[in-house]
Scaffold this motif. Structure first.
Motif, PDB file in Angstrom:
ATOM      1  N   LYS A  72      -3.837  15.073   1.798  1.00  0.00           N
ATOM      2  CA  LYS A  72      -3.311  13.720   1.860  1.00  0.00           C
ATOM      3  C   LYS A  72      -2.644  13.360   0.543  1.00  0.00           C
ATOM      4  O   LYS A  72      -3.095  13.770  -0.530  1.00  0.00           O
ATOM      5  CB  LYS A  72      -4.433  12.711   2.153  1.00  0.00           C
ATOM      6  N   CYS A  73      -1.554  12.606   0.642  1.00  0.00           N
ATOM      7  CA  CYS A  73      -0.888  12.077  -0.533  1.00  0.00           C
ATOM      8  C   CYS A  73      -0.237  10.752  -0.150  1.00  0.00           C
ATOM      9  O   CYS A  73      -0.143  10.411   1.037  1.00  0.00           O
ATOM     10  CB  CYS A  73       0.149  13.052  -1.094  1.00  0.00           C
ATOM     11  N   SER A  74       0.185  10.005  -1.131  1.00  0.00           N
ATOM     12  CA  SER A  74       0.791   8.701  -0.864  1.00  0.00           C
ATOM     13  C   SER A  74       1.853   8.402  -1.915  1.00  0.00           C
ATOM     14  O   SER A  74       1.844   8.964  -3.012  1.00  0.00           O
ATOM     15  CB  SER A  74      -0.273   7.599  -0.856  1.00  0.00           C
TER      16      SER A  74
ATOM     17  N   ASN B 201      -0.294  12.609   5.836  1.00  0.00           N
ATOM     18  CA  ASN B 201      -1.400  13.497   6.191  1.00  0.00           C
ATOM     19  C   ASN B 201      -0.882  14.908   6.429  1.00  0.00           C
ATOM     20  O   ASN B 201       0.305  15.123   6.670  1.00  0.00           O
ATOM     21  CB  ASN B 201      -2.110  12.984   7.458  1.00  0.00           C
TER      22      ASN B 201
ATOM     23  N   GLU C 198       1.321   6.553   3.517  1.00  0.00           N
ATOM     24  CA  GLU C 198       0.235   7.530   3.500  1.00  0.00           C
ATOM     25  C   GLU C 198       0.647   8.734   4.332  1.00  0.00           C
ATOM     26  O   GLU C 198       0.992   8.605   5.513  1.00  0.00           O
ATOM     27  CB  GLU C 198      -1.049   6.926   4.075  1.00  0.00           C
TER      28      GLU C 198
ATOM     29  N   THR D  47       0.819  -1.218   0.000  1.00  0.00           N
ATOM     30  CA  THR D  47       0.000   0.000   0.000  1.00  0.00           C
ATOM     31  C   THR D  47       0.847   1.259   0.000  1.00  0.00           C
ATOM     32  O   THR D  47       0.374   2.330  -0.389  1.00  0.00           O
ATOM     33  CB  THR D  47      -0.925   0.014   1.230  1.00  0.00           C
TER      34      THR D  47
ATOM     35  N   LYS E  26      -4.019  11.475  -5.611  1.00  0.00           N
ATOM     36  CA  LYS E  26      -5.225  11.249  -4.827  1.00  0.00           C
ATOM     37  C   LYS E  26      -6.447  11.836  -5.534  1.00  0.00           C
ATOM     38  O   LYS E  26      -7.582  11.522  -5.184  1.00  0.00           O
ATOM     39  CB  LYS E  26      -5.080  11.903  -3.449  1.00  0.00           C
TER      40      LYS E  26
END
Length: 314
Positions: A254-256, A150, A148, A145, A209
């Motif tokens: 938010k980004c990942s 924030n 993540e 995953t 996102k």
């Protein structure tokens, strides 16, 4: 006395390295002499008060024993961390550089070095356990995953650091938002030798996102931890994304991103000329089987046969 070994690629001298008569440690440059010619290491010479030779009681001088220094510089010696498990031998003059990246050296917490909030010191084998105990949010990474993040904003400076494990090797993953340079950085560094770091490449996958179809992938070779992440950023040899572009990858602050570490070296993609050549070439004439004896071959229609380009749909 410490024994020097002859190196395969160097002119190492097989000999017993002399010990300082005061501290009984292996001599290292600079080496000073007394008026009678006795030699002491630099630290012991500096600590003598008064500066009198402990062997002959003659005054110490500022004259160096350059011949002895040259012999020691050409000798191969084991790493000072040999008792801790290091098996490397090297020229005396290379010891300082090796100690900077020796995996058996005493290390500081990477988070403490960056944020100044941790004073832990220890060896490499203990580092991951320290992170799991004191900084679990910085090491519990799901490789599927990804990471993540924030409270991310392109208008605020921010830095994120994680410790990742690949087999028995540890890597530092750093992401930084720099509002002054107006860019976001990503870099993966190997904790170990420069040679080992160059044998690994990393990929950073950043997915928007806002639209999962929008994705950026950075591929580069790893640096080791001798260079700070900021030094790698200044070199520009890492993942770099302008903040105005990075804003399209953030939603609700938010980004990942995901990262992959592989052993090997990045290979440039070869340009495939086959498609271009097929598009530019005229379709070849059809290949008809040779007529058998006694038969005449004719087309069913008086016009030319229809042909299809390679790869086109019929």
């Amino acid at each position: 006395m410490a024994k020097a070994k002859v190196g395969k690629k160097t002119t190492g001298i097989a000999m017993e390295l002399p010990e300082c008569p005061v501290c009984f440690e292996t001599m290292s440059a600079p080496i000073f002499q007394c008026q009678s010619g006795h030699s002491l290491c630099n630290s012991c010479t500096s600590n003598l008060c008064p500066p009198i030779c402990p062997i002959c009681r003659q005054a110490m001088t500022q004259m160096r024993n350059l011949t002895l220094e040259d012999v020691i510089a050409k000798a191969n010696v084991p790493c000072p961390n040999k008792s801790l498990g290091c098996v490397y031998t090297m020229l005396t003059q290379e010891v300082d550089d090796h100690l900077k990246e020796c995996i058996f050296r005493v290390m500081t917490c990477p988070l403490g070095a960056v944020f100044g909030k941790c004073s832990w010191t220890g060896n490499l084998k203990e580092m991951m356990d320290h992170f799991k105990d004191r900084h679990p949010q910085h090491c519990n990474i799901n490789m599927e995953t990804g990471v993540e993040l924030n409270n991310v904003s392109i208008n605020e400076d921010e830095r994120f650091l994680y410790l990742a494990q690949q087999g028995n090797l540890l890597f530092i993953v750093t992401m930084k938002i720099d509002t002054l340079q107006k860019v976001a950085y990503w870099v993966v560094q190997h904790i170990g030798s420069k040679k080992s770091a160059q044998q690994h490449i990393y990929e950073v996958h950043i997915t928007s996102k806002q639209d999962p179809r929008r994705q950026v992938i950075f591929i580069d070779h790893c640096y080791n931890d001798i260079l700070s992440a900021d030094a790698v950023y200044r070199l520009g040899k890492c993942g770099i994304l302008p903040l105005d572009m990075f804003s399209h990858f953030i939603h609700n602050k938010k980004c990942s991103f995901k990262f992959v570490i592989k052993k090997g070296t990045p290979k440039p993609k070869k340009f495939d000329k086959s498609n271009t050549s097929n598009e530019n070439k005229q379709p070849n004439a059809p290949k008809h089987p040779k007529p058998k004896a006694g038969f005449t071959q004719r087309n069913k229609s008086p016009g030319p046969a229809k042909h299809h380009n390679v790869g086109s749909k019929k």
